[in-house]
Design a protein around this motif. Structure first.
Motif, PDB file in Angstrom:
ATOM      1  N   THR A   1     106.098  32.680 -39.508  1.00  0.00           N
ATOM      2  CA  THR A   1     107.004  32.753 -38.363  1.00  0.00           C
ATOM      3  C   THR A   1     108.336  32.069 -38.670  1.00  0.00           C
ATOM      4  O   THR A   1     109.408  32.600 -38.354  1.00  0.00           O
ATOM      5  CB  THR A   1     106.345  32.107 -37.134  1.00  0.00           C
ATOM      6  OG1 THR A   1     105.124  32.815 -36.833  1.00  0.00           O
ATOM      7  CG2 THR A   1     107.255  32.134 -35.932  1.00  0.00           C
ATOM      8  N   ALA A   2     108.263  30.908 -39.299  1.00  0.00           N
ATOM      9  CA  ALA A   2     109.486  30.187 -39.654  1.00  0.00           C
ATOM     10  C   ALA A   2     110.330  30.984 -40.644  1.00  0.00           C
ATOM     11  O   ALA A   2     111.565  31.011 -40.539  1.00  0.00           O
ATOM     12  CB  ALA A   2     109.141  28.813 -40.231  1.00  0.00           C
ATOM     13  N   GLU A   3     109.690  31.625 -41.599  1.00  0.00           N
ATOM     14  CA  GLU A   3     110.422  32.453 -42.565  1.00  0.00           C
ATOM     15  C   GLU A   3     111.129  33.614 -41.869  1.00  0.00           C
ATOM     16  O   GLU A   3     112.217  34.016 -42.262  1.00  0.00           O
ATOM     17  CB  GLU A   3     109.469  32.986 -43.627  1.00  0.00           C
ATOM     18  CG  GLU A   3     108.930  31.918 -44.577  1.00  0.00           C
ATOM     19  CD  GLU A   3     107.858  32.465 -45.504  1.00  0.00           C
ATOM     20  OE1 GLU A   3     107.595  33.698 -45.438  1.00  0.00           O
ATOM     21  OE2 GLU A   3     107.286  31.684 -46.278  1.00  0.00           O
ATOM     22  N   ALA A   4     110.510  34.142 -40.819  1.00  0.00           N
ATOM     23  CA  ALA A   4     111.072  35.302 -40.127  1.00  0.00           C
ATOM     24  C   ALA A   4     112.238  34.933 -39.223  1.00  0.00           C
ATOM     25  O   ALA A   4     113.198  35.698 -39.104  1.00  0.00           O
ATOM     26  CB  ALA A   4     109.981  36.003 -39.318  1.00  0.00           C
ATOM     27  N   VAL A   5     112.158  33.765 -38.587  1.00  0.00           N
ATOM     28  CA  VAL A   5     113.178  33.432 -37.575  1.00  0.00           C
ATOM     29  C   VAL A   5     114.091  32.289 -37.996  1.00  0.00           C
ATOM     30  O   VAL A   5     115.084  32.014 -37.321  1.00  0.00           O
ATOM     31  CB  VAL A   5     112.509  33.096 -36.227  1.00  0.00           C
ATOM     32  CG1 VAL A   5     111.640  34.251 -35.757  1.00  0.00           C
ATOM     33  CG2 VAL A   5     111.691  31.818 -36.303  1.00  0.00           C
ATOM     34  N   GLY A   6     113.748  31.603 -39.083  1.00  0.00           N
ATOM     35  CA  GLY A   6     114.583  30.499 -39.549  1.00  0.00           C
ATOM     36  C   GLY A   6     113.743  29.258 -39.816  1.00  0.00           C
ATOM     37  O   GLY A   6     113.027  28.789 -38.921  1.00  0.00           O
ATOM     38  N   ASN A   7     113.837  28.747 -41.034  1.00  0.00           N
ATOM     39  CA  ASN A   7     113.005  27.597 -41.424  1.00  0.00           C
ATOM     40  C   ASN A   7     113.301  26.344 -40.622  1.00  0.00           C
ATOM     41  O   ASN A   7     112.474  25.432 -40.560  1.00  0.00           O
ATOM     42  CB  ASN A   7     113.169  27.320 -42.920  1.00  0.00           C
ATOM     43  CG  ASN A   7     112.494  28.383 -43.782  1.00  0.00           C
ATOM     44  OD1 ASN A   7     111.398  28.831 -43.479  1.00  0.00           O
ATOM     45  ND2 ASN A   7     113.157  28.808 -44.857  1.00  0.00           N
ATOM     46  N   SER A   8     114.469  26.287 -39.997  1.00  0.00           N
ATOM     47  CA  SER A   8     114.807  25.117 -39.185  1.00  0.00           C
ATOM     48  C   SER A   8     113.896  25.001 -37.963  1.00  0.00           C
ATOM     49  O   SER A   8     113.810  23.938 -37.348  1.00  0.00           O
ATOM     50  CB  SER A   8     116.270  25.188 -38.730  1.00  0.00           C
ATOM     51  OG  SER A   8     116.496  26.351 -37.939  1.00  0.00           O
ATOM     52  N   TYR A   9     113.209  26.101 -37.613  1.00  0.00           N
ATOM     53  CA  TYR A   9     112.312  26.089 -36.455  1.00  0.00           C
ATOM     54  C   TYR A   9     110.885  25.686 -36.822  1.00  0.00           C
ATOM     55  O   TYR A   9     110.029  25.626 -35.929  1.00  0.00           O
ATOM     56  CB  TYR A   9     112.268  27.479 -35.805  1.00  0.00           C
ATOM     57  CG  TYR A   9     113.527  27.883 -35.087  1.00  0.00           C
ATOM     58  CD1 TYR A   9     113.853  27.347 -33.848  1.00  0.00           C
ATOM     59  CD2 TYR A   9     114.393  28.817 -35.642  1.00  0.00           C
ATOM     60  CE1 TYR A   9     114.999  27.727 -33.176  1.00  0.00           C
ATOM     61  CE2 TYR A   9     115.555  29.204 -34.985  1.00  0.00           C
ATOM     62  CZ  TYR A   9     115.845  28.648 -33.753  1.00  0.00           C
ATOM     63  OH  TYR A   9     116.989  29.028 -33.095  1.00  0.00           O
TER      64      TYR A   9
ATOM     65  N   PHE B   1     112.013  39.742 -31.236  1.00  0.00           N
ATOM     66  CA  PHE B   1     111.721  41.057 -31.801  1.00  0.00           C
ATOM     67  C   PHE B   1     111.895  41.087 -33.315  1.00  0.00           C
ATOM     68  O   PHE B   1     111.307  41.933 -33.993  1.00  0.00           O
ATOM     69  CB  PHE B   1     112.562  42.127 -31.111  1.00  0.00           C
ATOM     70  CG  PHE B   1     112.071  42.431 -29.723  1.00  0.00           C
ATOM     71  CD1 PHE B   1     110.972  43.242 -29.525  1.00  0.00           C
ATOM     72  CD2 PHE B   1     112.683  41.861 -28.614  1.00  0.00           C
ATOM     73  CE1 PHE B   1     110.487  43.507 -28.251  1.00  0.00           C
ATOM     74  CE2 PHE B   1     112.211  42.118 -27.334  1.00  0.00           C
ATOM     75  CZ  PHE B   1     111.110  42.937 -27.149  1.00  0.00           C
ATOM     76  N   ARG B   2     112.665  40.142 -33.840  1.00  0.00           N
ATOM     77  CA  ARG B   2     112.723  39.998 -35.294  1.00  0.00           C
ATOM     78  C   ARG B   2     111.361  39.596 -35.831  1.00  0.00           C
ATOM     79  O   ARG B   2     110.900  40.097 -36.869  1.00  0.00           O
ATOM     80  CB  ARG B   2     113.772  38.949 -35.670  1.00  0.00           C
ATOM     81  CG  ARG B   2     114.195  38.976 -37.134  1.00  0.00           C
ATOM     82  CD  ARG B   2     115.057  37.764 -37.474  1.00  0.00           C
ATOM     83  NE  ARG B   2     115.994  37.440 -36.415  1.00  0.00           N
ATOM     84  CZ  ARG B   2     116.548  36.238 -36.271  1.00  0.00           C
ATOM     85  NH1 ARG B   2     116.240  35.250 -37.109  1.00  0.00           N
ATOM     86  NH2 ARG B   2     117.395  36.010 -35.294  1.00  0.00           N
ATOM     87  N   LEU B   3     110.693  38.701 -35.112  1.00  0.00           N
ATOM     88  CA  LEU B   3     109.356  38.288 -35.526  1.00  0.00           C
ATOM     89  C   LEU B   3     108.360  39.420 -35.342  1.00  0.00           C
ATOM     90  O   LEU B   3     107.496  39.643 -36.204  1.00  0.00           O
ATOM     91  CB  LEU B   3     108.909  37.060 -34.735  1.00  0.00           C
ATOM     92  CG  LEU B   3     107.489  36.560 -35.027  1.00  0.00           C
ATOM     93  CD1 LEU B   3     107.326  36.190 -36.503  1.00  0.00           C
ATOM     94  CD2 LEU B   3     107.142  35.360 -34.139  1.00  0.00           C
ATOM     95  N   LEU B   4     108.468  40.167 -34.247  1.00  0.00           N
ATOM     96  CA  LEU B   4     107.558  41.301 -34.046  1.00  0.00           C
ATOM     97  C   LEU B   4     107.718  42.317 -35.176  1.00  0.00           C
ATOM     98  O   LEU B   4     106.723  42.839 -35.703  1.00  0.00           O
ATOM     99  CB  LEU B   4     107.825  41.962 -32.698  1.00  0.00           C
ATOM    100  CG  LEU B   4     106.910  43.141 -32.337  1.00  0.00           C
ATOM    101  CD1 LEU B   4     105.454  42.699 -32.237  1.00  0.00           C
ATOM    102  CD2 LEU B   4     107.361  43.798 -31.029  1.00  0.00           C
ATOM    103  N   ASP B   5     108.958  42.583 -35.574  1.00  0.00           N
ATOM    104  CA  ASP B   5     109.202  43.481 -36.711  1.00  0.00           C
ATOM    105  C   ASP B   5     108.507  42.968 -37.969  1.00  0.00           C
ATOM    106  O   ASP B   5     107.910  43.744 -38.732  1.00  0.00           O
ATOM    107  CB  ASP B   5     110.707  43.600 -36.973  1.00  0.00           C
ATOM    108  CG  ASP B   5     111.419  44.448 -35.933  1.00  0.00           C
ATOM    109  OD1 ASP B   5     110.765  45.288 -35.300  1.00  0.00           O
ATOM    110  OD2 ASP B   5     112.647  44.257 -35.765  1.00  0.00           O
TER     111      ASP B   5
END
Length: 244
Positions: free
Chosen positions: A160-168, A126-130
């Motif tokens: 997407t990586a910026e939203a949830v974490g660049n490690s992903y 939901f962080r990404l959806l936001d």
């Protein structure tokens, strides 16, 4: 005459055999391509993303929201819906389903990104959806019309990586090459269609569609739907016979 007719019959039978063989080969190819998709229906778990981890029982009011990540009306519907969910707490549960609309060029790709993240880290979905809703304009048709599909997919992966974490990032890029995430996104589309949903946003409460599909509902609108249901539950409990 009989010899000519015999040749024509033989030619006709041979032609039918050739056509039948070609159809069999084509059918085999189609089945080989789509077998993974058909094996994914019904899915192993119910479609959608559960917004809260509150305990659900027979008295919990279930809201189902059908969203497209690049739909402006879906974006505008999201804040008041979240406000209502937070207001009611454990008395209401929310499941978000994705319906990537075909006239939004990158609705499917952004929906797929949500499925990828949900597999990697469900708490970040939901962080990404936001984030998609907040910066939605980046992926509108006009903003992407002069870019190649690969370029836009790369941009979605980086976003997407910026939203949830660049490690992903590496896992997100791999996810776009994974057939499973493609199938999950297709299942979401199929599920929405099976419920008769053809536009976003669309909302259901306890399995029944709310009127005016495609329209936003403000916070007080949600209160007007849910408050009477909670009152009805209280009355039903009060009407039960007291045996002890």
């Amino acid at each position: 005459m009989g010899r000519v007719l015999g040749k024509k019959v033989k030619y006709f039978i041979t032609s039918l055999a050739t056509v039948a063989e070609a159809c069999a080969v084509h059918l085999g190819t189609v089945l080989a391509i789509d077998v993974g998709f058909f094996q994914s229906l019904p899915p192993a778990k119910y479609d959608g993303f559960l917004y809260t981890n509150n305990r659900v029982d027979s008295d919990t009011i279930l809201i189902e929201a059908f969203f497209d990540p690049v739909c402006p009306d879906s974006r505008d519907s999201w804040p008041p819906l979240k406000q209502a969910i937070h207001h009611y707490g454990s008395r209401v549960s929310l499941i978000v389903h994705l319906l990537p609309l075909p006239y939004h060029d990158y609705a499917f790709a952004t929906s797929r990104a949500l499925h990828i993240v949900n597999l990697l880290n469900p708490s970040a979905t939901f962080r990404l959806l936001d984030s998609f809703f907040e910066y939605q304009e980046r992926f509108y048709n006009a903003q992407t019309s002069n870019k190649s599909r690969d370029a836009v997919i790369n941009e979605i992966s980086e976003f997407t990586a910026e939203a949830v974490g660049n490690s992903y990032y590496s896992a997100i890029v791999s996810g776009f090459n994974d057939r499973k995430t493609d199938l999950k996104t297709r299942v979401s589309f199929k599920y929405s269609a099976s419920r008769g949903v053809f536009g976003t946003p669309t909302f259901y409460i306890n399995g029944f569609a709310l009127p005016d599909s495609g329209s936003t509902i403000d916070y007080m609108g949600w209160r007007s739907f849910i408050d009477p249901l909670l009152v009805g539950q209280t009355r039903n409990r009060d009407d039960l016979p007291h045996l002890f």
